[in-house]
Scaffold this active site. Structure first.
Site, mmCIF file in Angstrom:
data_model
loop_
_atom_site.group_PDB
_atom_site.id
_atom_site.type_symbol
_atom_site.label_atom_id
_atom_site.label_comp_id
_atom_site.label_asym_id
_atom_site.label_seq_id
_atom_site.Cartn_x
_atom_site.Cartn_y
_atom_site.Cartn_z
ATOM 1 N N GLY A 198 122.943 50.853 47.560
ATOM 2 C CA GLY A 198 121.573 51.220 47.917
ATOM 3 C C GLY A 198 120.971 50.345 49.005
ATOM 4 O O GLY A 198 119.777 50.388 49.253
ATOM 5 N N ASP A 222 130.301 55.700 58.677
ATOM 6 C CA ASP A 222 130.575 54.790 57.554
ATOM 7 C C ASP A 222 132.071 54.717 57.257
ATOM 8 O O ASP A 222 132.647 53.634 57.108
ATOM 9 C CB ASP A 222 129.842 55.259 56.286
ATOM 10 C CG ASP A 222 128.363 55.484 56.535
ATOM 11 O OD1 ASP A 222 127.859 54.986 57.550
ATOM 12 O OD2 ASP A 222 127.720 56.155 55.711
ATOM 13 N N TYR A 231 117.463 62.768 54.753
ATOM 14 C CA TYR A 231 118.621 62.675 55.650
ATOM 15 C C TYR A 231 119.040 64.088 56.074
ATOM 16 O O TYR A 231 119.234 64.361 57.264
ATOM 17 C CB TYR A 231 119.780 61.950 54.947
ATOM 18 C CG TYR A 231 120.966 61.735 55.851
ATOM 19 C CD1 TYR A 231 121.086 60.578 56.613
ATOM 20 C CD2 TYR A 231 121.958 62.713 55.976
ATOM 21 C CE1 TYR A 231 122.172 60.391 57.461
ATOM 22 C CE2 TYR A 231 123.038 62.536 56.824
ATOM 23 C CZ TYR A 231 123.145 61.369 57.560
ATOM 24 O OH TYR A 231 124.212 61.199 58.409
HETATM 25 C C1 GLA Z 1 124.235 57.168 57.065
HETATM 26 C C2 GLA Z 1 125.317 58.208 57.272
HETATM 27 C C3 GLA Z 1 126.012 58.006 58.626
HETATM 28 C C4 GLA Z 1 125.000 57.950 59.751
HETATM 29 C C5 GLA Z 1 123.867 56.963 59.417
HETATM 30 C C6 GLA Z 1 122.749 57.016 60.402
HETATM 31 O O1 GLA Z 1 124.799 55.896 56.980
HETATM 32 O O2 GLA Z 1 126.255 58.147 56.232
HETATM 33 O O3 GLA Z 1 126.946 59.035 58.842
HETATM 34 O O4 GLA Z 1 124.496 59.220 60.054
HETATM 35 O O5 GLA Z 1 123.312 57.217 58.136
HETATM 36 O O6 GLA Z 1 123.184 56.617 61.659
#
Ligand code: GLA
Length: 380
Positions: free
Chosen positions: A123, A173, A222
């Site tokens: 988190g 990520d 998101y």
């Molecule tokens: C999260 C998502 C990534 C990216 C970032 C924002 O970490 O998992 O794929 O979009 O937000 O840059």
């Protein structure tokens, strides 16, 4: 960590694991919400990881346990896993990986015992979920005697997140956890995707301030930003926002509703900032890199509107502090953590002063992590 994991595995399952894998969390260095728009992004793998230990079972069961939970999730091995809810929700990350394997021409593993352990705060926007996916993927492949190119492993972990967990994230990520290296930043051209590394100047230091705040609707927010970006691209007549330059966006401004224009402006200018950051890194110009980091935060704050008063407060404090090159929210936003890139002279006492100022304002002390770059995902 490895010894602790083996001991915990023995205590839980009464035997030793046969495969151990580790995958790090990541810092989003710069490139906020550029990945799913086909842009570029820079990230760093950090020295905190998720560790996974597995051993085969012959009774067709998958047993999933985490070192932080008493309960073990016991599922029947199946080629089409079923999504879990409640206390077993975390199992969706390794389950999503299993669901992804056939989509990439790979086999799902047979029965196994599984134990996860981590020193990565969840988190905080440091990607504990991607780290769990990567560690699980490497463990499952080894357990079933398979191998796959690293780019495939990274993409199947993103598939797990998009199609099983249900988050429309980009490749950042998983890409950074999979391709990270000490003292390097991972550069991703998200369209290929293509992965490369850029050396981090030796003087750069990282500090993370985890606010422990998380917007209640963070997943929905998101997804909403993701949709707004795709809508903006559609209105501009291009497949993805990365296909538009800042100048082209200005010329087409009238075609977009104001909200979509702001989102698009953030993305196209952020992509330009990533490219400028690579140039500044190669020149060893940490002051210029820092200015780009803080400019990225301001753009998140004003244009993409994925910051919060807590994150803004930390960036304001840090940007004004001596020996800080720049600071910005790291990750999706709407809570989580701020990352500061500093010079070696920035001290623990200064970090504590920032934390105390935050506590005075918000009534709770942020967790301060002095973070180093670390190894990418690997079998151990
Ligand atoms: C999260 C998502 C990534 C990216 C970032 C924002 O970490 O998992 O794929 O979009 O937000 O840059």
């Amino acid at each position: 960590m490895k010894e602790k994991l083996i001991a915990a595995f023995r205590a839980r399952y009464g035997r030793a694991p046969t495969v151990i894998a580790q995958a790090p969390g990541r810092l989003e260095f710069i490139g906020n919400h550029t990945d799913y728009n086909g842009g570029t992004v820079l990230g760093a793998s950090i020295d905190r990881s998720v560790w996974v230990a597995v051993a085969p079972r012959t009774d067709g069961q998958w047993q999933f346990a985490s070192a932080t939970q008493e309960a073990t999730a016991i599922l029947a091995a199946a080629s089409a896993p079923v999504k879990q809810s409640g206390a077993h929700r975390w199992v969706n990350y390794p389950l999503g990986v299993i669901a992804a394997l056939p989509a990439f021409g790979l086999r799902a593993p047979g029965g196994f015992d599984f134990l996860a352990m981590t020193d990565l705060p969840s988190g905080a926007g440091l990607s504990s979920s991607a780290a769990l996916e990567l560690a699980a993927a490497l463990a499952f492949l080894a357990l079933s005697g398979q191998d796959a190119p690293r780019a495939t492993v990274v993409q199947l972990c993103r598939w797990a997140e998009n199609h099983f967990v249900g988050v429309p994230c980009g490749i950042l990520d998983q890409g950074v956890s999979g391709f990270g290296r000490p003292d390097q930043l991972v550069f991703i051209d998200c369209r290929g995707p293509g992965f490369a590394t850029v050396p981090l100047p030796a003087a750069a230091r990282f500090w993370v301030f985890n606010t422990h705040t998380k917007h209640a609707l963070v997943d929905g927010l998101y997804a909403a930003r993701h949709r707004e970006c795709l809508d903006a691209a559609k209105a501009l007549g291009v497949p993805l926002l990365a296909d538009v330059t800042p100048a082209q966006l200005e010329a087409a401004r009238d075609r977009l509703p104001p909200v979509e224009y702001r989102r698009a402006k953030h993305v196209v200018e952020e992509i330009a900032r990533v490219d400028a950051t690579v140039v500044a890194l190669r020149a060893g110009d940490l002051a210029a890199v820092g200015r780009l980091l803080t400019a990225s935060h301001r753009s998140s704050q004003v244009l993409f509107e994925n910051s919060t008063p807590e994150l803004d407060f930390l960036v304001d404090q840090l940007a004004a502090a001596p020996h800080v090159c720049g600071a910005r929210l790291t990750g999706g936003g709407f809570g989580g953590a701020v990352m500061a890139m500093t010079l070696p002279e920035f001290s623990a006492a200064q970090a504590t002063a920032v934390a105390l100022a935050y506590e005075k304002r918000f009534g709770r002390r942020p967790e301060v992590l002095r973070t180093h770059t670390g190894d990418g995902a690997a079998l151990q």
